[in-house]
Design an enzyme around this catalytic site. Structure first.
Site, PDB file in Angstrom:
ATOM      1  N   TYR A   1     -12.222  -4.407   9.271  1.00  0.00           N
ATOM      2  CA  TYR A   1     -13.269  -4.105  10.120  1.00  0.00           C
ATOM      3  C   TYR A   1     -14.021  -2.649   9.522  1.00  0.00           C
ATOM      4  CZ  TYR A   1     -10.808  -7.255  13.061  1.00  0.00           C
ATOM      5  OH  TYR A   1     -10.197  -8.404  14.020  1.00  0.00           O
TER       6      TYR A   1
ATOM      7  N   ARG B   1       4.643   8.923  -7.493  1.00  0.00           N
ATOM      8  CA  ARG B   1       4.355   8.404  -5.941  1.00  0.00           C
ATOM      9  C   ARG B   1       4.292   9.632  -4.965  1.00  0.00           C
ATOM     10  NH1 ARG B   1       8.750   4.644  -3.180  1.00  0.00           N
ATOM     11  NH2 ARG B   1       7.967   3.020  -4.855  1.00  0.00           N
TER      12      ARG B   1
ATOM     13  N   HIS C   1      -2.833  -0.410  -8.816  1.00  0.00           N
ATOM     14  CA  HIS C   1      -1.947   0.044  -7.941  1.00  0.00           C
ATOM     15  C   HIS C   1      -1.101  -1.299  -7.315  1.00  0.00           C
ATOM     16  CE1 HIS C   1       0.325   3.346  -5.868  1.00  0.00           C
ATOM     17  NE2 HIS C   1       0.188   2.485  -4.836  1.00  0.00           N
TER      18      HIS C   1
END
Length: 748
Positions: A127, A36, A82
């Site tokens: 968007y 991570r 993931h």
């Protein structure tokens, strides 16, 4: 240490809580560290970044492809590789797309992807659209060529690369930051051309020292044009140890008398800087600045204008203050902690980073060449079988038409392998044309030449070095650019004190008998004519500048200081000092001093003890002040007398009419204490206060001392004072009859 063995009862496993929590936390720690928070030295990416880049390549989002919605990419990343939160994944994607955050962005965005002022003001992923940048090709170009290991994804249905085959050390180019369990990483970005040059030098000179590599990589290169002002010795220490800090300072220039800031440090918000400066202006801690303007636009993302109050302002000193008190100058932590090729985290210096990445690169290229060599040999093997079949085409056709098991027959008749026989059987009829033999032989020659070249490369370490060197040079030429963060040697920034920022005007600080204080503009002030409260009158006054501190002395021998420009105006009656200071119970204020901090004063008690002190040693920036003069029993504080020159003579007069004159230099210079004996007073008389010092003065050569007794006074010139000269601590001589009750003395 005793360990408790786990055991099962009716299918339930039991384990000691201590062992379970220790194992669970260690597992979690290793997951955070390895999967991570820390980047891999090979491709310089964390797992989430690697999965985003790989998923985008699988979606066909190359630098020349059409943009696709970011939500599509995030969905693929979460669904395939993931299984974590979509917002965290999208933020990681945004970071790789922001040119002001990444030195060499991996994602090219379309839409609102944030701004330097508000990096997290990006639009939602439904968007925005994205695709990979041309630079990302350096990480993905060799992916399908057997260069890296693969591992199953979280549900075992797909494979994903363990690390991407980076052609350049992305771990240094883009850097990275992260917080794991018990460790963290902060790797600054660097310039591609500089890093490539250092890699090539290390390839050619494997024993190159850190200092030699530092010449190629002198400092980090952030995605901003602000200046790096860390000393070269500090930068070398960072690369030698793998940790330290880098200081960046905004770039500025003067245009038409106004300061224009053209570049801010990395990740510094221009609006935040303007807020910090405006806050100082509102607090009246920045009187040199009259106005601020933000002239940033699309063409010039960083342009802040600071308008000085007048052309007399020292702009250099003002900017030094702003660098020290705002984000116009910032320090960045460096901690080059990465996961090495051995899979373990370690803080590495510059040489270790480059050397280990080159080992990774050599292994990647070796695997690429071996993979290609295997493909070439496989193809040559197939072409050999195809050529045999082509030269015996009629017999091959006859066998295929007549034999029940043509593959076995072909293998036995022409000594073909099973792979060759299958390839012959799968060959289309159109490939039986007359010109096919020429094509087969031409392809064989070409592949044979490539095979020989690959075998030479794999068999020669020097040839491998040359190949890798050429590839690094070509990539640096294609993707490299000029350094953005210039390295400049600058003086250290210094925040100005409040007194330095205040305007410097002549003022007179007036102290009344009841402890009220005020400040009048100018030095020609009739302090006796000011308006006082009923029953109050002038006690003392001091002439100074408004940006200097006023020093107050109380009856207990403690000193205090207050900035003169903060005192109330003399238009009113002032305010009580006890509102700002906290003297001991029963203490009263007896004097006020002011002027340059290097000014000398005579501190003394009426018991006849004193010392020399500079005004700076009487400053006390706390309400309770500090002890300055230690008083003998029953003694009182005398108003300090200014010492104008080092050859001044000290004049001490007691109420009994004894006067002693000696060089003031005979008294010690101290910062606090009782001091030495000035004039001899019998112990009994001093204890009963029958005799005490009534006046002290320091007379410069050529000066005249005027001693007042009632309405009469006595002028004592230098020659007159000689008659009273003696050793320090002596009794002195009696003044003339009629002048033995001196009330005060002054220098005229």
């Amino acid at each position: 240490m005793e360990t408790t063995q786990s055991y099962t009862t009716e299918g339930i496993e039991r384990m000691a809580m201590r062992e379970f929590t220790e194992k669970a936390y260690l597992d979690y720690s290793m997951y955070v560290i390895l999967d991570r928070a820390l980047p891999n030295i090979g491709d310089g990416l964390k797992p989430v970044q690697r999965r985003i880049v790989y998923a985008m390549s699988e979606l066909g989002l190359s630098a020349t492809a059409k943009f696709k919605k970011s939500a599509r990419t995030v969905g693929d990343v979460l669904g395939k590789f993931h299984p974590h939160g979509d917002s965290a994944c999208y933020e990681a994607m945004v970071l790789m797309a922001q040119p002001f955050s990444y030195r060499y962005p991996l994602v090219q965005g379309q839409g609102n992807w944030g701004s330097p002022d508000e990096p997290k003001s990006f639009a939602a992923m439904r968007y925005t659209e994205a695709r990979l940048t041309p630079y990302a090709k350096l990480l993905l170009q060799e992916l399908g060529q057997g260069t890296v290991d693969w591992q199953p994804n979280f549900d075992g249905t797909l494979d994903e690369p363990v690390v991407l085959p980076a052609r350049l050390p992305n771990v240094l180019l883009n850097g990275g930051s992260g917080i794991a369990v018990g460790m963290a990483t902060d790797i600054p970005p660097h310039n591609l051309r500089e890093v490539a040059a250092a890699c090539i030098h290390l390839i050619e000179h494997p024993k190159a020292t850190l200092e030699e590599l530092h010449e190629f990589i002198p400092a980090p290169d952030y995605p901003t044009e602000a200046e790096i002002i860390s000393p070269p010795s500090d930068l070398l220490k960072i690369y030698a140890t793998g940790h330290g800090s880098v200081r960046m300072r905004a770039r500025w220039e003067v245009e038409h008398g106004e300061v224009v800031v053209t570049a801010l440090p990395h990740q510094v918000s221009g609006s935040r800087v303007l807020e910090q400066i405006a806050a100082q202006m509102r607090a009246k801690k920045l009187p040199w600045v009259e106005d601020l303007r933000d002239e940033s636009d699309h063409e010039t993302p960083s342009r802040m204008v600071i308008v000085p109050r007048s052309n007399r302002v020292d702009i250099g000193r003002m900017m030094s203050h702003l660098f020290a008190s705002t984000d116009l100058e910032r320090t960045y932590r460096v901690n080059m902690n990465v996961i090495g090729t051995n899979g373990r985290p370690q803080v590495k210096n510059l040489r270790m980073m480059l050397r280990e990445w080159l080992e990774f690169r050599f292994e990647t290229v070796r695997r690429r060449l071996e993979h290609r060599l295997a493909k070439v040999n496989e193809r040559l093997h197939l072409l050999d079988g195809l050529l045999i079949a082509f030269l015996n085409i009629d017999e091959v056709i006859h066998i295929i038409r007549t034999e029940e098991h043509p593959k076995a027959a072909l293998m036995q008749r022409f000594e073909l392998t099973e792979v060759q026989a299958n390839y012959v059987l799968d060959t289309r009829l159109r490939q039986l044309a007359r010109l096919e033999e020429m094509k087969i032989r031409a392809e064989q020659e070409k592949l044979a030449a490539e095979r020989d070249k690959l075998e030479l490369l794999l068999g020669s370490k020097q040839r491998m070095k040359t190949l890798i060197r050429k590839e690094i040079l070509a990539d640096a030429e294609e993707y490299g650019d000029e350094r953005r963060s210039q390295i400049v040697v600058r003086d250290a920034a210094e925040a100005l004190r409040e007194t330095d920022l205040a305007p410097s005007e002549p003022v007179t600080v007036v102290l009344s008998e009841k402890g009220w204080v005020r400040s009048a503009k100018g030095h020609e002030i009739d302090v006796a004519g000011l308006n006082y409260k009923a029953g109050d009158c002038n006690l003392d006054n001091a002439r100074m500048r408004s940006n200097q501190p006023a020093v107050f002395l109380d009856s207990c021998g403690r000193s205090y200081s207050i900035s003169a420009h903060t005192l109330p105006s003399a238009r009113g009656q002032g305010e009580p000092l006890t509102g700002r200071l906290s003297p001991p119970a029963g203490a009263t204020f007896v004097a006020v001093l002011g002027g340059e901090e290097e000014q000398w004063y005579l501190m003394a008690s009426d018991a006849g003890y004193g010392y020399r002190v500079q005004l700076k040693h009487l400053l006390a920036n706390k309400k309770a002040g500090k002890a300055a003069l230690r008083l003998p029993k029953n003694a009182r504080v005398l108003k300090p007398a200014p010492i104008m020159q080092q050859d001044d003579r000290l004049v001490a007069i007691t109420n009994d009419g004894h006067m002693l004159v000696f060089a003031v230099s005979e008294l010690p210079a101290m910062s606090r204490g009782k001091g030495n004996k000035i004039i001899g007073i019998p112990a009994k008389k001093a204890a009963s206060r029958e005799e005490f010092v009534v006046a002290l003065a320091c007379v410069s050569p050529g000066g005249v001392l005027r001693a007042w007794s009632g309405k009469r006074y006595l002028n004592l010139k230098s020659a007159d004072l000689d008659a009273y000269a003696g050793e320090r601590g002596r009794r002195g001589h009696k003044l003339p009859r009629g002048f033995q009750k001196i009330e005060r003395i002054e220098i005229v």
